[in-house]
Design a protein around this motif. Structure first.
Motif, PDB file in Angstrom:
ATOM      1  N   GLU A 182      52.207   9.339 -17.610  1.00  0.00           N
ATOM      2  CA  GLU A 182      51.466   9.572 -18.846  1.00  0.00           C
ATOM      3  C   GLU A 182      52.337  10.301 -19.863  1.00  0.00           C
ATOM      4  OE1 GLU A 182      48.463   9.799 -21.719  1.00  0.00           O
ATOM      5  OE2 GLU A 182      48.774   8.493 -19.985  1.00  0.00           O
ATOM      6  N   GLY A 183      53.098  11.284 -19.376  1.00  0.00           N
ATOM      7  CA  GLY A 183      53.955  12.025 -20.295  1.00  0.00           C
ATOM      8  C   GLY A 183      55.005  11.142 -20.941  1.00  0.00           C
ATOM      9  N   VAL A 184      55.608  10.265 -20.149  1.00  0.00           N
ATOM     10  CA  VAL A 184      56.626   9.363 -20.697  1.00  0.00           C
ATOM     11  C   VAL A 184      55.995   8.415 -21.704  1.00  0.00           C
ATOM     12  CG1 VAL A 184      58.187   7.468 -20.106  1.00  0.00           C
ATOM     13  CG2 VAL A 184      58.145   9.529 -18.700  1.00  0.00           C
ATOM     14  N   HIS A 185      54.781   7.936 -21.374  1.00  0.00           N
ATOM     15  CA  HIS A 185      54.120   6.982 -22.259  1.00  0.00           C
ATOM     16  C   HIS A 185      53.791   7.615 -23.605  1.00  0.00           C
ATOM     17  CE1 HIS A 185      51.566   3.674 -23.534  1.00  0.00           C
ATOM     18  NE2 HIS A 185      50.577   4.556 -23.775  1.00  0.00           N
ATOM     19  N   GLU A 186      53.287   8.871 -23.582  1.00  0.00           N
ATOM     20  CA  GLU A 186      52.840   9.493 -24.819  1.00  0.00           C
ATOM     21  C   GLU A 186      53.942  10.301 -25.521  1.00  0.00           C
ATOM     22  OE1 GLU A 186      49.358  11.782 -24.399  1.00  0.00           O
ATOM     23  OE2 GLU A 186      48.092  10.065 -23.870  1.00  0.00           O
ATOM     24  N   ARG A 187      54.827  10.922 -24.760  1.00  0.00           N
ATOM     25  CA  ARG A 187      55.820  11.826 -25.373  1.00  0.00           C
ATOM     26  C   ARG A 187      57.239  11.266 -25.363  1.00  0.00           C
ATOM     27  NH1 ARG A 187      53.458  16.919 -25.716  1.00  0.00           N
ATOM     28  NH2 ARG A 187      51.201  16.584 -25.827  1.00  0.00           N
ATOM     29  N   GLY A 188      57.493  10.276 -24.551  1.00  0.00           N
ATOM     30  CA  GLY A 188      58.811   9.654 -24.519  1.00  0.00           C
ATOM     31  C   GLY A 188      59.921  10.635 -24.140  1.00  0.00           C
TER      32      GLY A 188
END
Length: 382
Positions: free
Chosen positions: A39-45
């Protein structure tokens, strides 16, 4: 926590305070950590990259494996951690001189020098050179050495050396090596090929101290009062220096005064000259001729330099009287206004050379055994 949205506060807190956030993420069960990072990668990259990198480095077991998988996916999309500056396990330090020794000077102007260097990685290396004040660097040897071997070699040296051997600050000894090296260009020669391995070390080293290998007590200091002095009373007694063991070989080259020695022998044995006074005057005239011919301005400076260097040796071997005589004799040699025939030490050099040359002419000693000129070094190729 039932869905990706429920991890957002945890990720926000971890990004705001990475020091505690990494530990809180690492405490999650593996499946929840995987979901949170996705989720973090998806939203914050790229913003979550420091957190994932920290988990990959500090986490254990499943935590580390999950973080590494996320890093791999990020790398596939072109997001990678910045390259770290790597340093060698053992850093190379500049070489530095730790200790150094000099011998006295013989009658040809030669002396030995040892310089102990600490290598780039902490090892020790000993450079041994023979220096001559006419020809430059004559011989070079040395290599890696241990502390124990160094002490053994020093003890052997002190037991076998005919000339005194003293420890001096490394910068003083290195300066003597530099002076010898400076003689080569004018003579069209170069130091021995063996010096090439030490060339970079001499050029790159600076003054250093080595408390770990230095002898007990204070480091030796160079007494600045070894410079020439103007003391006529002491200079009159300077010929006493020739009685010292270190200066037994100090005289002009017998080969250069061979014909003068023959004249002196003839004058002493002549039946035509009966007066002792006339014989003494004849002998004095021959000595003066030798002095005026052999002790040029350059030669006077060279002998004065030898005397000041020996004055330092005398001082460091607890012989202040000899040091004072040497400085006074050097002062007279450096006085351009003083006639060479009026310098007692200079007359001693000539008289001893004539006596030795007479012995050679009589066949009692070999000319090769008393030659004072050092062997010339081969000319450098043009």
């Amino acid at each position: 926590m039932s869905g990706p949205a429920s991890y957002r506060p945890l990720l926000d807190a971890a990004l705001a305070d990475p020091a505690t956030g990494v530990d809180r993420l690492a405490a999650l069960p593996p499946d929840e950590l995987d979901a949170a990072l996705r989720e973090g990668v998806h939203e914050r990259g790229e913003a979550v990259l420091p957190l994932v990198t920290a988990l990959a480095e500090r986490g254990a077991g499943p935590t580390r494996r999950i973080a590494k998988r996320v890093l791999y996916r990020l790398a596939q999309s072109g997001i990678t951690p910045p390259a770290r500056e790597t340093r060698p396990v053992i850093g190379r330090r500049p070489e530095r001189p730790l200790r150094a020794w000099l011998s006295g000077i013989d009658g040809s102007g030669s002396r030995a020098a040892w310089i102990l260097f600490e290598g780039g990685y902490g090892g020790l290396a000993l450079c041994s050179v023979i220096l001559n004040d006419v020809e430059g660097v004559m011989e070079v040897a040395g290599g890696e050495i241990t502390k124990k071997r160094l002490e053994t070699e020093l003890a052997r040296l002190r037991a076998s050396q005919k000339l005194p051997w003293v420890e001096l600050p490394p910068e003083h000894v290195i300066a003597r090596v530099s002076e010898a090296l400076a003689l080569h260009p004018a003579r069209g020669t170069g130091p021995p090929p063996e010096f090439s391995r030490w060339q970079r070390v001499f050029q790159s080293t600076g003054p250093g101290t080595g408390a770990d290998v230095a002898p007990a007590g204070e480091n030796p200091s160079v007494d600045q009062t070894s410079a020439p002095t103007n003391d006529p009373l002491l200079a009159e007694r300077a010929a006493q220096l020739f009685h010292l063991p270190e200066l037994m070989g100090w005289f002009l080259d017998p080969e250069s005064v061979q014909s003068d020695a023959v004249k002196l022998m003839e004058a002493r044995s002549s039946r035509l000259i009966l007066s002792d006074q006339i014989k003494a005057e004849r002998e004095a005239a021959i000595v003066t001729q030798v002095l005026e011919r052999e002790l040029t301005d350059e030669a006077r400076r060279r002998w004065a330099k030898r005397l000041t260097e020996m004055a330092l040796i005398f001082q460091m071997t607890a012989r202040p009287d000899a040091a004072a005589l040497a400085r006074a004799a050097a002062g007279q040699l450096m006085d351009a206004g003083r006639g060479i025939q009026h310098i007692p030490f200079a007359r001693g050099l000539a008289q001893r050379a004539l006596e030795v040359a007479s012995e050679v002419a009589s066949g009692r000693i070999s000319a090769g055994d008393v030659r004072r000129h050092p062997p010339e070094r081969a000319r450098s190729p043009q």
